[in-house]
Design a protein around this motif. Structure first.
Motif, short mmCIF file in Angstrom:
data_model
loop_
_atom_site.label_atom_id
_atom_site.label_comp_id
_atom_site.label_asym_id
_atom_site.label_seq_id
_atom_site.Cartn_x
_atom_site.Cartn_y
_atom_site.Cartn_z
N ASP A 23 0.83 -1.21 0.00
CA ASP A 23 0.00 0.00 0.00
C ASP A 23 0.86 1.25 0.00
O ASP A 23 0.60 2.21 -0.74
N PRO B 94 -3.73 1.88 -2.49
CA PRO B 94 -4.72 0.97 -1.91
C PRO B 94 -5.25 -0.07 -2.87
O PRO B 94 -5.59 -1.19 -2.46
N MET C 206 -5.47 -3.93 -1.59
CA MET C 206 -6.76 -4.34 -1.06
C MET C 206 -7.10 -5.82 -1.27
O MET C 206 -7.58 -6.48 -0.33
N LEU D 157 -7.69 1.39 3.67
CA LEU D 157 -7.58 1.17 2.24
C LEU D 157 -8.84 1.62 1.51
O LEU D 157 -8.77 2.27 0.46
N ASP E 16 -8.94 5.43 1.42
CA ASP E 16 -8.01 6.04 0.48
C ASP E 16 -8.40 5.73 -0.96
O ASP E 16 -8.03 6.47 -1.88
N SER F 182 -4.55 7.65 -4.91
CA SER F 182 -4.95 7.99 -3.55
C SER F 182 -6.16 8.90 -3.59
O SER F 182 -6.07 10.06 -4.00
#
Length: 443
Positions: A162, A167, A171, A210, A213, A407
């Motif tokens: 990450d 993210p 994820m 996550l 973001d 992001s």
């Protein structure tokens, strides 16, 4: 592993689903129904049915479902962990090809290389996958301290992914780890279950971060925060419960200042004790909530002074960012000062905020994504302070960094800054910023 008789989780299907971007079982149902429509099939499924497939309770789908699944995944159903009716493996309740399953490309990409290709750091080696598969079939016997260690290492590797790639790359692996924790903890021995849920609380809070973001809906972020608090409560980890309250306050952004303030105050004043570094961060968050709700400047500064005092109590330098290490141990003086700049901006003092950002937000002090995030706040403060050209130049300097990491927070703040610059849209740098962000402009 030939002595494992009980059916276990279908990790192949979980891995293949997550790898293709269907991060939740609800996502999978939606994709399934879209494929069914394209095939002119009346086949429909529910989340409950997906849960049965992924838990291994349902061995072989019916004819209509098989056609849809082949269309969705493009591979034979056996490669998705399903066992044909009447086969020897089906009668035993154990996959016939356990070892190939462990070496399967789809599984390894979802739990290892696929989520972390950018950093080439595998999450689980074959021995760890073997251990996880055994635990999924007999958690009471195979869910142990070693398994907790494997999953903890995987979570740390995911956090590094990450940091480096954003993210969306981390994820799938994070959700796979959470799925493994949830399924094995149910039948693990009490002392191991406690360890798994403790790790799970950290992983669920990370999943909330996550999703935040990545720009996910509030209910998705809230789900993971709720699970993190639930598991922290089960394990008696009051500090973790308080930490998640602070994270919930942060996740609100500017949408609900009163609730932000309530959550931050609960984190610092509830029946728990936060370690010094996360306590400093929670006090800073309280100060931001106060600024957004119109508190007196002296009161805001008093709370910020308490945050600095809490940070003074921390022993040793801040540690690298970690999901499983000491709680909040990566919080630094530079981050506190950057967030102080946000407080000053919210309090209507953009020039002071800009000065703080310029002094403390450096490439040496922050990873690229965080640098972009706080520099976006600097651009907004400069715009509000009547410095549109400088604001646009600052924002342009971090567009690529925020975009590369995808992001949502940094890009969202950049867009907010660009909107503040709209009255100056005829200036060259402002117009270029609007073009880069695909915002309306006269140019």
């Amino acid at each position: 592993m030939s002595d494992l008789k009980a059916p276990g989780a279908n990790w192949r299907l979980v891995a293949a689903r997550v790898e293709r971007g269907w991060l939740t079982q609800e996502d999978f149902v939606s994709a399934y129904e879209a494929s069914a429509v394209s095939l002119r099939s009346q086949a429909r499924i529910s989340v409950r049915q997906v849960r049965r497939w992924e838990s291994g309770q349902s061995k072989w789908p019916n004819r209509d479902a098989r056609l849809v699944l082949k269309e969705m995944f493009g591979v034979p159903l056996e490669q998705l962990g399903f066992v044909p009716l009447g086969s020897a493996a089906g009668r035993r309740g154990v996959p016939a090809d356990v070892k190939p399953f462990l070496e399967d490309t789809v599984l390894r990409r979802a739990f290892m290389g696929g989520a972390l290709a950018a950093v080439a750091a595998p999450l689980l080696d074959l021995a760890a996958l073997d251990h996880l598969t055994a635990a999924s079939r007999d958690a009471h016997r195979y869910a142990d301290h070693e398994l907790v260690g494997h999953l903890g290492d995987a979570l740390e590797a995911t956090a590094r992914a990450d940091t480096l790639a954003g993210p969306h790359r981390a994820m799938p692996a994070a959700l796979g780890i959470l799925s493994a924790i949830d399924s094995t903890a149910r039948d693990a021995k009490p002392h191991v279950r406690r360890e798994l849920l403790g790790l799970g609380s950290r992983a669920a809070e990370f999943a909330g971060w996550l999703h935040r973001d990545a720009g996910s809906p509030e209910q998705a972020i809230g789900y993971w925060h709720g699970l993190a608090k639930e598991w922290a409560t089960f394990t008696g980890d009051g500090a973790m419960h308080a930490y998640v309250l602070m994270r919930q306050a942060q996740a609100l952004g500017r949408s609900d200042p009163v609730r932000m303030l309530d959550l931050a105050r609960a984190a610092t004043s509830g029946p728990w004790t936060l370690p010094p570094r996360p306590r400093a961060e929670a006090l800073q968050q309280e100060a931001r909530g106060m600024a957004m709700t119109g508190a007196d400047t002296d009161e805001i500064r008093r709370v910020l002074d308490l945050a600095h005092a809490a940070l003074d109590q921390a022993s040793g330098p801040a540690a690298p960012v970690a999901c499983t290490g000491p709680l909040g141990d990566s919080y630094t003086r530079e981050r506190l000062m950057a967030q102080t700049g946000i407080c000053l901006r919210e309090a209507g003092r953009p020039a002071e905020a800009a000065a703080v950002f310029k002094s403390y937000v450096t490439r040496e002090a922050f990873m690229p994504r965080d640098y972009a995030h706080y520099r976006a706040f600097l651009a907004g403060a400069l715009a509000e302070a009547g410095e549109p050209d400088e604001a646009a130049v600052v924002a342009l300097g971090v567009v690529e960094i925020a975009s590369a990491a995808r992001s949502g927070q940094a890009l969202g703040e950049l867009n907010r800054s660009a909107r503040a610059l709209f009255p100056y849209r005829e200036r060259p740098a402002v117009g270029e910023l609007h073009e880069r962000l695909l915002l309306p402009s006269t140019r």
